[in-house]
Write a protein that holds these residues in place. Structure first.
Motif, PDB file in Angstrom:
ATOM      1  N   GLN A  11      57.951  42.026  41.306  1.00  0.00           N
ATOM      2  CA  GLN A  11      56.957  42.455  40.317  1.00  0.00           C
ATOM      3  C   GLN A  11      56.926  43.972  40.192  1.00  0.00           C
ATOM      4  O   GLN A  11      56.726  44.501  39.105  1.00  0.00           O
ATOM      5  CB  GLN A  11      55.577  41.905  40.701  1.00  0.00           C
ATOM      6  N   LYS A  12      57.183  44.680  41.280  1.00  0.00           N
ATOM      7  CA  LYS A  12      57.148  46.152  41.249  1.00  0.00           C
ATOM      8  C   LYS A  12      58.291  46.746  40.446  1.00  0.00           C
ATOM      9  O   LYS A  12      58.151  47.811  39.858  1.00  0.00           O
ATOM     10  CB  LYS A  12      57.189  46.706  42.673  1.00  0.00           C
ATOM     11  N   SER A  39      51.283  32.376  39.905  1.00  0.00           N
ATOM     12  CA  SER A  39      49.932  32.881  39.723  1.00  0.00           C
ATOM     13  C   SER A  39      49.763  34.256  40.362  1.00  0.00           C
ATOM     14  O   SER A  39      49.115  35.144  39.790  1.00  0.00           O
ATOM     15  CB  SER A  39      48.921  31.893  40.317  1.00  0.00           C
ATOM     16  N   SER A  40      50.345  34.456  41.534  1.00  0.00           N
ATOM     17  CA  SER A  40      50.243  35.746  42.217  1.00  0.00           C
ATOM     18  C   SER A  40      50.910  36.851  41.415  1.00  0.00           C
ATOM     19  O   SER A  40      50.324  37.922  41.213  1.00  0.00           O
ATOM     20  CB  SER A  40      50.869  35.650  43.615  1.00  0.00           C
ATOM     21  N   VAL A  41      52.132  36.604  40.952  1.00  0.00           N
ATOM     22  CA  VAL A  41      52.833  37.604  40.134  1.00  0.00           C
ATOM     23  C   VAL A  41      52.008  37.921  38.891  1.00  0.00           C
ATOM     24  O   VAL A  41      51.849  39.088  38.508  1.00  0.00           O
ATOM     25  CB  VAL A  41      54.253  37.121  39.760  1.00  0.00           C
ATOM     26  N   SER A  42      51.455  36.898  38.275  1.00  0.00           N
ATOM     27  CA  SER A  42      50.645  37.100  37.065  1.00  0.00           C
ATOM     28  C   SER A  42      49.396  37.915  37.376  1.00  0.00           C
ATOM     29  O   SER A  42      48.994  38.769  36.578  1.00  0.00           O
ATOM     30  CB  SER A  42      50.279  35.752  36.451  1.00  0.00           C
ATOM     31  N   TYR A  43      48.790  37.690  38.527  1.00  0.00           N
ATOM     32  CA  TYR A  43      47.634  38.493  38.929  1.00  0.00           C
ATOM     33  C   TYR A  43      48.048  39.951  39.121  1.00  0.00           C
ATOM     34  O   TYR A  43      47.375  40.870  38.641  1.00  0.00           O
ATOM     35  CB  TYR A  43      46.995  37.926  40.201  1.00  0.00           C
ATOM     36  N   TRP A  44      49.150  40.179  39.833  1.00  0.00           N
ATOM     37  CA  TRP A  44      49.616  41.553  40.068  1.00  0.00           C
ATOM     38  C   TRP A  44      49.957  42.253  38.754  1.00  0.00           C
ATOM     39  O   TRP A  44      49.832  43.460  38.643  1.00  0.00           O
ATOM     40  CB  TRP A  44      50.822  41.569  41.004  1.00  0.00           C
ATOM     41  N   ASN A  45      50.382  41.468  37.753  1.00  0.00           N
ATOM     42  CA  ASN A  45      50.676  42.032  36.423  1.00  0.00           C
ATOM     43  C   ASN A  45      49.430  42.117  35.542  1.00  0.00           C
ATOM     44  O   ASN A  45      49.532  42.502  34.385  1.00  0.00           O
ATOM     45  CB  ASN A  45      51.746  41.191  35.714  1.00  0.00           C
ATOM     46  N   CYS A  85      47.718  39.734  34.186  1.00  0.00           N
ATOM     47  CA  CYS A  85      47.756  38.785  33.079  1.00  0.00           C
ATOM     48  C   CYS A  85      46.768  37.651  33.391  1.00  0.00           C
ATOM     49  O   CYS A  85      47.093  36.702  34.105  1.00  0.00           O
ATOM     50  CB  CYS A  85      49.165  38.234  32.877  1.00  0.00           C
ATOM     51  N   HIS A  86      45.567  37.784  32.865  1.00  0.00           N
ATOM     52  CA  HIS A  86      44.492  36.834  33.156  1.00  0.00           C
ATOM     53  C   HIS A  86      44.885  35.399  32.786  1.00  0.00           C
ATOM     54  O   HIS A  86      44.688  34.476  33.579  1.00  0.00           O
ATOM     55  CB  HIS A  86      43.219  37.251  32.419  1.00  0.00           C
ATOM     56  N   PHE A  87      45.436  35.197  31.588  1.00  0.00           N
ATOM     57  CA  PHE A  87      45.774  33.848  31.157  1.00  0.00           C
ATOM     58  C   PHE A  87      46.762  33.185  32.120  1.00  0.00           C
ATOM     59  O   PHE A  87      46.537  32.066  32.596  1.00  0.00           O
ATOM     60  CB  PHE A  87      46.345  33.824  29.731  1.00  0.00           C
ATOM     61  N   CYS A  88      47.868  33.846  32.418  1.00  0.00           N
ATOM     62  CA  CYS A  88      48.893  33.236  33.271  1.00  0.00           C
ATOM     63  C   CYS A  88      48.412  33.087  34.709  1.00  0.00           C
ATOM     64  O   CYS A  88      48.656  32.058  35.345  1.00  0.00           O
ATOM     65  CB  CYS A  88      50.185  34.034  33.216  1.00  0.00           C
ATOM     66  N   HIS A  89      47.716  34.112  35.227  1.00  0.00           N
ATOM     67  CA  HIS A  89      47.203  33.988  36.591  1.00  0.00           C
ATOM     68  C   HIS A  89      46.282  32.773  36.704  1.00  0.00           C
ATOM     69  O   HIS A  89      46.431  31.945  37.606  1.00  0.00           O
ATOM     70  CB  HIS A  89      46.435  35.247  37.018  1.00  0.00           C
ATOM     71  N   THR A  90      45.341  32.661  35.787  1.00  0.00           N
ATOM     72  CA  THR A  90      44.320  31.640  35.922  1.00  0.00           C
ATOM     73  C   THR A  90      44.860  30.250  35.617  1.00  0.00           C
ATOM     74  O   THR A  90      44.541  29.279  36.317  1.00  0.00           O
ATOM     75  CB  THR A  90      43.108  31.987  35.030  1.00  0.00           C
ATOM     76  N   SER A  91      45.724  30.127  34.617  1.00  0.00           N
ATOM     77  CA  SER A  91      46.270  28.805  34.304  1.00  0.00           C
ATOM     78  C   SER A  91      47.178  28.305  35.432  1.00  0.00           C
ATOM     79  O   SER A  91      47.136  27.119  35.790  1.00  0.00           O
ATOM     80  CB  SER A  91      47.006  28.808  32.958  1.00  0.00           C
ATOM     81  N   HIS A  92      47.951  29.198  36.042  1.00  0.00           N
ATOM     82  CA  HIS A  92      48.836  28.761  37.133  1.00  0.00           C
ATOM     83  C   HIS A  92      48.076  28.582  38.443  1.00  0.00           C
ATOM     84  O   HIS A  92      48.465  27.741  39.263  1.00  0.00           O
ATOM     85  CB  HIS A  92      50.045  29.683  37.243  1.00  0.00           C
ATOM     86  N   ALA A  93      46.983  29.314  38.629  1.00  0.00           N
ATOM     87  CA  ALA A  93      46.106  29.030  39.779  1.00  0.00           C
ATOM     88  C   ALA A  93      45.504  27.639  39.614  1.00  0.00           C
ATOM     89  O   ALA A  93      45.392  26.881  40.590  1.00  0.00           O
ATOM     90  CB  ALA A  93      45.009  30.091  39.893  1.00  0.00           C
TER      91      ALA A  93
END
Length: 185
Positions: A109-110, A52-58, A60-68
């Motif tokens: 992620q960087k 979720s953190s990597v998805s947030y840094w990228n 990506c709303h869908f992946c961040h929120t679904s994995h959170a």
């Protein structure tokens, strides 16, 4: 609207892409299953926080929120977990090991040359072993790919955190490998 014609327009994010190309979808879902729910000394909740953190840094709303939401389900946490992940856990006690692994994930992620020996040494000093460091790098790298897959094809995503709770429960308790098979019915 997605950039390609996805036949099942009701399926959000990566689920719609898994349905579009079931053969690659199965492989990607099985990879997520192994990385996030397979055998590990890191809990599934911790691994979901990394994803979720990597998805947030990228961004990506869908992946961040679904994995959170999946992390929430694994950890029995409240809705505030979504915002805590975004903020980097300033007000919540997480282990120094998870903090160090999140620093490694952020370096992944960087870009490809950002993880340094000092990052790995710090994680080891905080109690992480080689397998946990390996898996953190692999989760972070995989989620960079998943995030690009979802967003570069402009898939749709529910807007509000609450809309992801049942999806997170399913991801946490049913799994990822079954996600693609559920779309086949």
């Amino acid at each position: 609207m997605a950039y390609i014609n996805l036949p099942n327009t009701q399926l959000p994010g990566i689920v719609g892409l898994f349905d579009f190309r079931k053969d690659t979808g199965k492989i990607l879902a099985d990879l997520a299953e192994l990385l996030l729910r397979g055998p590990s000394t890191l809990t599934s909740g911790e691994r979901e926080i990394i994803a979720s953190s990597v998805s947030y840094w990228n961004d990506c709303h869908f992946c961040h929120t679904s994995h959170a939401a999946a992390a929430k389900a694994h950890l029995g946490a409240g809705m505030e977990l979504f915002d805590q992940i975004k903020a980097g856990f300033p007000d919540v006690e997480i282990s120094s090991k998870l903090k160090a692994l999140l620093l490694i994930a952020q370096q992944v992620q960087k870009g490809t040359k950002h993880v340094l020996q000092s990052d790995v040494d710090f994680a080891k000093d905080c109690g992480a072993d080689d397998l946990e460091i390996h898996d953190t790098v692999l989760i972070a790298a995989a989620f960079c790919m998943y995030n690009r897959y979802v967003d570069c094809l402009n898939t749709w995503a529910p807007e509000h955190n609450e809309e992801y709770v049942s999806m997170g429960e399913r991801m946490a308790h049913v799994g990822y490998g079954k996600t693609i098979r559920a779309t086949e019915s």
